[in-house]
Design an enzyme around this catalytic site. Structure first.
Site, PDB file in Angstrom:
ATOM      1  N   CYS A 241       0.819  -1.214   0.000  1.00  0.00           N
ATOM      2  CA  CYS A 241       0.000   0.000   0.000  1.00  0.00           C
ATOM      3  C   CYS A 241       0.858   1.272   0.000  1.00  0.00           C
ATOM      4  O   CYS A 241       1.709   1.441   0.875  1.00  0.00           O
ATOM      5  CB  CYS A 241      -0.906  -0.010   1.225  1.00  0.00           C
ATOM      6  SG  CYS A 241      -1.821   1.510   1.492  1.00  0.00           S
TER       7      CYS A 241
ATOM      8  N   TYR B 218      -5.377   6.505  -9.158  1.00  0.00           N
ATOM      9  CA  TYR B 218      -6.579   5.731  -8.838  1.00  0.00           C
ATOM     10  C   TYR B 218      -7.777   6.233  -9.651  1.00  0.00           C
ATOM     11  O   TYR B 218      -8.623   5.444 -10.069  1.00  0.00           O
ATOM     12  CB  TYR B 218      -6.893   5.811  -7.339  1.00  0.00           C
ATOM     13  CG  TYR B 218      -5.991   4.952  -6.492  1.00  0.00           C
ATOM     14  CD1 TYR B 218      -6.391   3.691  -6.082  1.00  0.00           C
ATOM     15  CD2 TYR B 218      -4.731   5.405  -6.093  1.00  0.00           C
ATOM     16  CE1 TYR B 218      -5.571   2.894  -5.298  1.00  0.00           C
ATOM     17  CE2 TYR B 218      -3.904   4.619  -5.325  1.00  0.00           C
ATOM     18  CZ  TYR B 218      -4.324   3.356  -4.926  1.00  0.00           C
ATOM     19  OH  TYR B 218      -3.496   2.563  -4.165  1.00  0.00           O
TER      20      TYR B 218
END
Length: 343
Positions: A51, A182
């Site tokens: 992450c 994203y």
């Protein structure tokens, strides 16, 4: 809501990706005003090497030398709809918290918690309850509120005199780059994707211009701003270029940003936190709506990360008046084969 790295995600009626940013805003502070004072050994930082948002906390913890006072749990690279799991640990259970899923720490404090079970998270070890998952504030507090426990020679990653400029740079980098990749990857319409694509690369062009004649984003030393940009750049070719369709250029085809990223990667505390195997497994295995087969690419070639970058010619002092951090602890070393540093 779908759990993903950095928060839940939604796509609005226009096909635009929207990140759920309702994080647990409790802070761990020197004065304990939220009920959680800074105390050595009391808290556990939960991360996944996959992450980018958790990677920030890992880097800052390393640079500041907080390993002795803030232990770290490393979740596996993949998760299901419920939460991250500790499948890397013997028996699939974190040895300190005694839990199999990060979800358990969230539910211990907020039964029925209905937002994203995200990393990074800091858990109060005595109660087993999550304290915060506010990743943006978390690293700033490690720099400011935990100062009494920084290692000798720790750099000042959030210097008072530069905070306004750091905050301004962080805001545009988050909006257009950290979250911008994203918005490309999860766009639900051609129009939303095209808009996000141009916004991302316009900002990368702006960053290239900014970094062409200066070694670091703000001032002449590494700051929080560099940490935040690095964790997106280091994942760019491995996942964002292909998986998220951020494909105008690879990072390796953007000379200034590629040299800047290599400079940081080769700086102690940055590259030694990067696990490309975990990074690729997370994105390609978890995001089945984008990659239904779950097939993980073999490439790209990682050897270029260790090539000379030439950024020293721009001056700057990576750690200011401080010193590099010592090597990572044996239990926190990225496995051989997962990073060019370990080959």
């Amino acid at each position: 809501m779908t759990n993903t790295a950095g928060g839940g995600r939604y796509v609005n009626p226009d096909g635009e990706f929207t990140r759920d940013q309702r994080y647990i805003a409790t802070r761990i502070t020197a004065d304990g005003r939220d009920g959680y004072p800074v105390e050595p050994g009391r808290y556990r930082l939960v991360v996944s090497r996959a992450c980018p948002w958790a990677n920030r906390a890992m880097i800052v913890r390393r640079l500041l030398g907080l390993e002795d006072v803030l232990s770290m749990a490393i979740a596996g690279p993949t998760h299901d709809a419920r939460s991250w799991t500790f499948d890397l640990d013997p028996g699939g259970r974190d040895p300190v918290l005694g839990i199999e899923r990060l979800q358990e720490a969230y539910f211990a404090r907020f039964p029925g918690y209905d937002r994203g079970i995200t990393v990074p998270a800091i858990v109060d070890i005595p109660t087993g309850q999550v304290v915060t998952n506010d990743y943006a504030q978390m690293t700033l507090d490690l720099s400011s509120e935990w100062r009494a426990y920084h290692r000798p020679g720790a750099p000042d990653l959030y210097p008072e005199a530069l905070r306004t400029e750091i905050d301004e740079v962080n805001e545009v980098v988050f909006t257009d780059v950290n979250n911008g990749v994203y918005r490309c990857g999860f766009a639900g319409s051609q129009e939303a994707y095209t808009k996000a694509y141009h916004r991302l690369f316009d900002r990368l062009d702006w960053l290239s211009e900014r970094l062409e004649r200066r070694r670091y984003l703000v001032g002449d030393t590494i700051t929080e701003a560099d940490v935040r940009l690095f964790t997106t750049l280091v994942r760019f070719d491995a996942v964002y270029h292909g998986h998220f369709k951020c494909n105008r250029q690879k990072l390796t085809e953007m000379p200034v940003l590629w040299a800047y990223a290599r400079d940081l990667f080769q700086t102690p505390g940055f590259g030694d936190t990067i696990d490309f195997t975990h990074i690729k497994r997370h994105y390609y295995e978890v995001h089945r709506d984008i990659n239904p087969t779950g097939v993980v690419p073999v490439g790209p070639d990682l050897s270029g990360w260790l090539e000379p970058h030439g950024r020293e010619a721009l001056g700057g002092r990576p750690f200011g008046d401080g010193t590099p951090p010592p090597p990572p602890r044996p239990e926190e070393v990225v496995p051989a084969g997962h990073t060019p540093l370990a080959n």
